[in-house]
Design a protein around this motif. Structure first.
Motif, PDB file in Angstrom:
ATOM      1  N   SER A 170     -40.257  54.783 -19.653  1.00 15.53           N
ATOM      2  CA  SER A 170     -39.384  55.682 -20.405  1.00 15.53           C
ATOM      3  C   SER A 170     -38.511  56.497 -19.456  1.00 15.53           C
ATOM      4  O   SER A 170     -37.395  56.845 -19.787  1.00 15.53           O
ATOM      5  CB  SER A 170     -40.205  56.604 -21.312  1.00 15.53           C
ATOM      6  OG  SER A 170     -40.993  57.474 -20.532  1.00 15.53           O
ATOM      7  N   SER A 216     -35.720  54.220 -18.430  1.00 21.76           N
ATOM      8  CA  SER A 216     -34.838  54.021 -19.582  1.00 21.76           C
ATOM      9  C   SER A 216     -33.943  55.232 -19.804  1.00 21.76           C
ATOM     10  O   SER A 216     -32.735  55.099 -19.999  1.00 21.76           O
ATOM     11  CB  SER A 216     -35.674  53.748 -20.828  1.00 21.76           C
ATOM     12  OG  SER A 216     -34.861  53.663 -21.959  1.00 21.76           O
ATOM     13  N   SER A 217     -34.512  56.431 -19.744  1.00 21.74           N
ATOM     14  CA  SER A 217     -33.709  57.632 -19.974  1.00 21.74           C
ATOM     15  C   SER A 217     -32.710  57.845 -18.842  1.00 21.74           C
ATOM     16  O   SER A 217     -31.570  58.238 -19.080  1.00 21.74           O
ATOM     17  CB  SER A 217     -34.597  58.861 -20.149  1.00 21.74           C
ATOM     18  OG  SER A 217     -35.256  59.175 -18.937  1.00 21.74           O
ATOM     19  N   GLN A 218     -33.125  57.571 -17.622  1.00 20.44           N
ATOM     20  CA  GLN A 218     -32.204  57.710 -16.496  1.00 20.44           C
ATOM     21  C   GLN A 218     -31.092  56.675 -16.584  1.00 20.44           C
ATOM     22  O   GLN A 218     -29.938  56.969 -16.283  1.00 20.44           O
ATOM     23  CB  GLN A 218     -32.943  57.587 -15.169  1.00 20.44           C
ATOM     24  CG  GLN A 218     -33.781  58.805 -14.868  1.00 20.44           C
ATOM     25  CD  GLN A 218     -34.526  58.681 -13.566  1.00 20.44           C
ATOM     26  OE1 GLN A 218     -34.801  57.584 -13.099  1.00 20.44           O
ATOM     27  NE2 GLN A 218     -34.863  59.805 -12.970  1.00 20.44           N
ATOM     28  N   LYS A 241     -29.914  55.371 -19.341  1.00 23.59           N
ATOM     29  CA  LYS A 241     -29.019  55.818 -20.421  1.00 23.59           C
ATOM     30  C   LYS A 241     -28.090  56.927 -19.920  1.00 23.59           C
ATOM     31  O   LYS A 241     -26.904  56.947 -20.248  1.00 23.59           O
ATOM     32  CB  LYS A 241     -29.828  56.301 -21.622  1.00 23.59           C
ATOM     33  CG  LYS A 241     -30.479  55.182 -22.396  1.00 23.59           C
ATOM     34  CD  LYS A 241     -31.322  55.710 -23.530  1.00 23.59           C
ATOM     35  CE  LYS A 241     -32.058  54.581 -24.233  1.00 23.59           C
ATOM     36  NZ  LYS A 241     -32.951  55.074 -25.281  1.00 23.59           N
ATOM     37  N   GLU A 242     -28.616  57.835 -19.113  1.00 23.55           N
ATOM     38  CA  GLU A 242     -27.789  58.904 -18.553  1.00 23.55           C
ATOM     39  C   GLU A 242     -26.736  58.322 -17.626  1.00 23.55           C
ATOM     40  O   GLU A 242     -25.571  58.730 -17.647  1.00 23.55           O
ATOM     41  CB  GLU A 242     -28.661  59.900 -17.790  1.00 23.55           C
ATOM     42  CG  GLU A 242     -27.860  61.053 -17.224  1.00 23.55           C
ATOM     43  CD  GLU A 242     -28.710  62.026 -16.417  1.00 23.55           C
ATOM     44  OE1 GLU A 242     -28.137  62.977 -15.878  1.00 23.55           O
ATOM     45  OE2 GLU A 242     -29.938  61.825 -16.314  1.00 23.55           O
ATOM     46  N   VAL A 299     -25.415  55.298 -17.768  1.00 21.31           N
ATOM     47  CA  VAL A 299     -24.408  54.623 -18.594  1.00 21.31           C
ATOM     48  C   VAL A 299     -23.475  55.649 -19.225  1.00 21.31           C
ATOM     49  O   VAL A 299     -22.258  55.466 -19.256  1.00 21.31           O
ATOM     50  CB  VAL A 299     -25.080  53.739 -19.677  1.00 21.31           C
ATOM     51  CG1 VAL A 299     -24.075  53.236 -20.695  1.00 21.31           C
ATOM     52  CG2 VAL A 299     -25.800  52.564 -19.017  1.00 21.31           C
ATOM     53  N   ALA A 300     -24.029  56.755 -19.704  1.00 16.17           N
ATOM     54  CA  ALA A 300     -23.203  57.811 -20.301  1.00 16.17           C
ATOM     55  C   ALA A 300     -22.239  58.389 -19.267  1.00 16.17           C
ATOM     56  O   ALA A 300     -21.065  58.634 -19.568  1.00 16.17           O
ATOM     57  CB  ALA A 300     -24.092  58.912 -20.883  1.00 16.17           C
TER      58      ALA A 300
END
Length: 95
Positions: free
Chosen positions: A52, A55-57, A59-60, A62-63
């Motif tokens: 997780s 995954s969160s890193q 997503k950050e 990509v943002a």
């Protein structure tokens, strides 16, 4: 990755969060305080699932890439608009 894990890419981990943070800090110019806060947040989160965190890193990341692309597009548009205005102004002065 090669500096940290050697030339054999088969031995490289799929994701290295610490290396990712170092590169991200260099690319986006994050301050040491921000980087330390992000690292400590990640360290606290390691009690849970490391997947997780990745995954969160990701997503950050990509943002941030999307935001950078938007800012680049805005910059390019403003640059083109400025060139048009400058050409128009130069033409008006010549007349």
């Amino acid at each position: 990755m090669r500096e940290r894990y050697g030339d054999d890419t088969l031995t490289h981990p799929e994701f290295d969060p610490d290396l990712w943070m170092e590169v991200k800090n260099q690319v986006y110019g994050l301050s040491n305080t921000t980087a330390d806060n992000l690292r400590s947040t990640r360290s606290v989160s390691t009690v849970g699932s490391s997947q997780s965190i990745s995954s969160s890193q990701f997503k950050e990341f990509v943002a941030l890439q999307q935001h950078t692309a938007q800012l680049t597009e805005k910059y390019d548009n403003l640059k083109a608009e400025y060139a048009q205005l400058k050409a128009s102004h130069t033409q008006q002065r010549a007349e």
